[in-house]
Design a protein around this motif. Structure first.
Motif, PDB file in Angstrom:
ATOM      1  N   THR A   1      53.824  40.643  43.112  1.00 39.63           N
ATOM      2  CA  THR A   1      52.676  40.204  42.321  1.00 39.63           C
ATOM      3  C   THR A   1      52.473  38.690  42.434  1.00 39.63           C
TER       4      THR A   1
ATOM      5  N   ARG B   1      46.899  37.113  37.843  1.00 38.77           N
ATOM      6  CA  ARG B   1      47.643  38.002  36.949  1.00 38.77           C
ATOM      7  C   ARG B   1      49.072  37.516  36.758  1.00 38.77           C
ATOM      8  N   HIS B   2      49.646  36.967  37.816  1.00 41.66           N
ATOM      9  CA  HIS B   2      51.008  36.457  37.672  1.00 41.66           C
ATOM     10  C   HIS B   2      51.042  35.297  36.683  1.00 41.66           C
TER      11      HIS B   2
ATOM     12  N   THR C   1      49.783  45.003  35.460  1.00 39.53           N
ATOM     13  CA  THR C   1      49.592  45.566  36.793  1.00 39.53           C
ATOM     14  C   THR C   1      48.712  46.806  36.707  1.00 39.53           C
TER      15      THR C   1
ATOM     16  N   VAL D   1      50.406  49.048  41.866  1.00 34.94           N
ATOM     17  CA  VAL D   1      51.734  48.447  41.713  1.00 34.94           C
ATOM     18  C   VAL D   1      52.694  49.403  41.022  1.00 34.94           C
TER      19      VAL D   1
END
Length: 455
Positions: A279, A286-287, A362, A366
């Motif tokens: 990720t 998003r991370h 996620t 994922v």
């Protein structure tokens, strides 16, 4: 188990159990299980106001029925976008999630024995075998979507041999598919589906070790309006069930380096480090959101209560510098001052917090789920089932995770069902992000639906 939801909502319409033709010896429901249809208790819900408009076209499961399953009898659980199953130990939270996961796997075409490796544990304890020593269980659900509410009810014989002995798919009071065990000596059930053509129904055998609903596209031609209605209802049910991720993070398995692989998160979150590596490389936005959540839920290296990592801290996974023979990926928290904290140093609650936050950030690409590949992602909804959602978490961690879940559910592409011992804190946690109020329909986005289970 008795079930109810909070007092803000009215009971959902009750969907009857399998028809009598699927509950007798010749057209049997599971022996040893009461043929009475599931009946709703007095549903109650507490939710905050909707912040976005729900997407009605996305198929979604809005009701779980446990007519006779493990410790549940005639239980009807209403499910919103964000649902908490609350109750003490032994109230049936885990078994309810297990039933949901089982329906999801059956909807994906899984074989019955793989879904229920220990079917005897699913039979109600006081269910008595019939003269042929047969016992079984019943589960079902309702999926809402473009076709309106579609109901699926399944009767399974667990003893002396595992088999599906009755299935019914219905909508608007019309039985679209019905199967029944006619000849116990044959490994097949007799199926009849709605045609509405020159013949009202079409009959054919189906295997007794798989759900019939996902097999309909292979059997129904779709030439008449009735057949097309059957196919549309079956598709809605299958799509609603398919994308389910059942998780219960296991911190004891997250502390060691893990081999790099597909980067798809497992249900126990054992390979969290591998997924963080992926990720971080593939989705920086998003991370970064995940890192912000880490700052809230993880303490500093000294372990003092309430201490948080510096705001410059960042969470990441990186390959260890150990020899290749000991290889794998290690997850580290960079404290921003040159100190890196490995997962082995984090507490049980911190690790569960990290894993659940990662799950919420996620998606199907994922997580280790089985989405309907033939349906556009925009028409699918990922459902996360989290057993022991509050296990090992402190008050700040569980509140932050619930707020995060509410944010993700607001966007319409994720639904969440979590099991907690007590949900008295939930309304306040979500209310802190938007106030508390009543919700209608299936719970309303932006709020939390609480289903109270009692032993």
């Amino acid at each position: 188990m008795a079930a109810s939801t909070s007092p803000a909502s009215s009971p959902s319409p009750e969907s009857p159990g399998l028809p009598r033709s699927a509950a007798s010896s010749a057209s049997s429901g599971p022996p040893g299980v009461s043929p009475s249809p599931a009946s709703s208790g007095s549903p109650r819900s507490a939710a905050s106001p909707a912040s976005v408009v729900a997407l009605p076209g996305r198929p979604r499961v809005t009701q779980l029925r446990l007519a006779a399953f493990a410790g549940h009898r005639r239980a009807v659980l209403r499910l919103g976008p964000l649902t908490l199953l609350a109750g003490p130990s032994g109230s049936g939270k885990t078994s309810a999630l297990r039933a949901y996961d089982a329906l999801a796997r059956l909807g994906g075409g899984a074989e019955l024995g793989a879904v229920f490796p220990d079917p005897g544990a699913c039979v109600p304890e006081r269910a008595r075998p019939d003269a042929q020593r047969r016992r079984g269980f019943r589960i079902g659900c309702t999926a809402d979507g473009a076709e309106g509410p579609v109901h699926l009810d399944v009767a399974v014989q667990a003893e002396p041999e595992l088999r599906i002995v009755g299935e019914r798919l219905s909508a608007d009071g019309v039985v679209l598919l019905e199967t029944a065990l006619r000849d116990p000596g044959r490994r097949a059930v007799q199926a009849a589906w709605h045609t509405a053509g020159s013949a009202p129904v079409t009959r054919a055998p189906l295997p007794d070790d798989r759900l019939g609903t996902p097999l309909l596209p292979l059997r129904v031609a779709g030439k008449t309006d009735g057949q097309r209605r059957v196919l549309a209802a079956a598709e809605q049910m299958v799509v609603a069930l398919r994308s389910v991720f059942a998780c219960d993070p296991r911190p004891d398995r997250m502390r060691e380096p893990v081999p790099t692989g597909s980067g798809r998160l497992l249900g126990g979150c054992d390979n969290l480090a591998d997924v963080l590596w992926r990720t971080r490389a593939e989705c920086g936005r998003r991370h970064a959101q995940f890192v912000a959540a880490v700052r809230t839920g993880c303490a500093g290296p000294v372990g003092r209560a309430g201490c948080r990592a510096p705001r410059s801290a960042r969470a990441r996974a990186s390959p260890p510098r150990a020899p290749r023979a000991r290889g794998g990926a290690r997850a580290l928290i960079d404290r921003g001052d040159g100190t890196r904290t490995g997962l082995a140093r984090l507490g049980y609650g911190e690790l569960r917090y990290l894993a659940l936050a990662l799950v919420l950030f996620t998606g199907p690409g994922v997580l280790e789920v089985d989405p309907a590949g033939e349906v556009p992602a925009a028409l699918q909804t990922l459902t996360v089932l989290a057993d022991g959602f509050d296990r090992g978490l402190d008050v700040d961690q569980r509140a932050e995770l619930l707020r995060l879940a509410a944010r993700m559910c607001d966007r319409g592409h994720i639904r969440f069902v979590g099991a907690v011992a007590d949900a008295s804190w939930a309304a306040g946690a979500v209310g802190a992000a938007g106030g508390a109020g009543a919700a209608g329909g299936d719970g309303g986005p932006g709020g939390v639906t609480v289903v109270h289970l009692e032993p």
